[in-house]
Enzyme design. Structure first.
Site, mmCIF file in Angstrom:
data_model
loop_
_atom_site.group_PDB
_atom_site.id
_atom_site.type_symbol
_atom_site.label_atom_id
_atom_site.label_comp_id
_atom_site.label_asym_id
_atom_site.label_seq_id
_atom_site.Cartn_x
_atom_site.Cartn_y
_atom_site.Cartn_z
ATOM 1 N N GLY A 11 0.649 -1.307 0.114
ATOM 2 C CA GLY A 11 -0.084 0.068 0.241
ATOM 3 C C GLY A 11 1.063 1.168 0.139
ATOM 4 C CG ASN A 12 4.667 0.539 0.815
ATOM 5 O OD1 ASN A 12 4.642 -0.620 0.766
ATOM 6 N ND2 ASN A 12 6.287 1.191 0.770
ATOM 7 C CE LYS A 127 -9.906 -7.017 2.591
ATOM 8 N NZ LYS A 127 -8.700 -6.140 3.625
ATOM 9 C CE LYS A 211 -0.657 -6.221 -1.791
ATOM 10 N NZ LYS A 211 0.512 -6.367 -1.007
ATOM 11 C CE LYS A 273 2.945 -7.080 2.810
ATOM 12 N NZ LYS A 273 1.031 -6.975 3.258
#
Length: 310
Positions: A11-12, A127, A211, A273
């Site tokens: 996101g960064n 979510k 993602k 992740k």
């Protein structure tokens, strides 16, 4: 022979507004250009959390204010986010490639991701998307539109949707063809548009796919050599934020599974992740994954930093 890599942008690497994003992707484009100059075949995935929520909120507000504006289903909002984030990334990359004299074409592909309609996530939507509502407003939305609404940290009620695991990428052949032809491909943005198969047709569903898991699935299906998961930190750590924090240079599959069982990685942050990296490296012998920050991506691929898994 050049390695095929999939880069999952954190996101960064993106902004919360269109103007912020235009600036943020310039740095992203410079880092990606450095990888292309190193002769990597690059496929890019990105998130869309703030963006799809913003689109969904805007379209919902418009429909409520004006009966001539149609209600926009959530899969269509996901497609819109893929389009505008893809445009920003594509534009920034093309401009960077002009400066660096890189000849590779760049293409953004609206991507559908298959999920299993029997995935348990559909029975327990978690979510949150969109705006906050009062309890009475939430009940009205449940009755009128069939939404699932849940209280969110004392701030009000929000709509929640399922977050199922990806099982296939519909456009995988097109992505492979474009990548093999030398294109830098932006695909499965925001985890992809979730679809199921009904009566031999693809049908969009209200859901959000993580993602990182979509990135791992796409990397597997297009036969990438390395999955590069970019986040805000240079390395994965155990005992994160404590006096005995330890940054990790590498993780075997067994070590990663042990640390997951111990609860070392935060849900919604590092945990997906590491889990996505594990799914990729165990899908075929010889595959590797590295988790690191955007600015360290090139050094990580050269073995100088990052946390390597596999």
């Amino acid at each position: 022979m050049s390695k095929k890599i999939l880069v999952a942008l954190g996101g960064n690497a993106l902004g919360n507004t269109p103007s912020e994003q235009k600036e943020a992707v310039k740095t992203t484009a410079s880092a990606i250009a450095g990888l292309v100059k190193e002769d990597y075949k690059v496929i890019i995935c990105h998130g869309n959390g703030p963006q799809v929520g913003m689109i969904n909120l805007a379209m919902s507000a418009g429909a409520e204010a004006n009966d001539k504006i149609p209600f926009m289903p959530f899969p269509e909002c996901g497609a819109m986010s893929q389009g505008y984030i893809g445009y920003h990334l594509q534009n920034a990359l093309e401009n960077e490639f002009i400066k660096e004299v890189i000849d590779n074409p760049v293409v953004s592909l609206v991507s559908q991701v298959m999920v299993d309609e029997m995935d348990p996530a559909f029975s327990n939507p978690t979510k949150p998307i969109g705006d906050f509502y009062s309890e009475s407003e939430a009940k009205a939305l449940e009755e009128e539109k069939g939404f699932v609404m849940k209280e969110d940290a004392g701030r009000g009620y929000r709509r929640v949707v399922a977050s199922p695991k990806p099982v296939d990428i519909v456009e995988k052949r097109a992505i492979t063809t474009l990548s093999d032809a030398g294109c830098v491909v932006i695909a499965a943005g925001g985890g992809g548009i979730p679809v199921i198969r009904q009566n031999d047709e693809y049908v969009g569903v209200d859901a959000v796919i993580d993602k990182d898991f979509s990135s791992a699935k796409l990397a597997e299906l297009v036969d990438c050599d390395v999955l590069v998961i970019l986040t805000a930190v240079e390395k994965v750590a155990i005992n994160f934020g404590k006096e005995n924090q330890e940054d990790l240079d590498s993780l075997s599959v067994e070590e990663a599974e042990k640390y997951i069982a111990e609860g070392q990685f935060a849900k919604g942050s590092m945990l997906p992740k590491v889990e996505a990296a594990l799914e990729f490296v165990t899908s075929k012998q010889g595959r590797e994954a590295v988790i690191t920050s955007l600015e360290n991506a090139k050094d990580a691929l050269n073995g100088a930093t990052g946390t390597w898994i596999g």
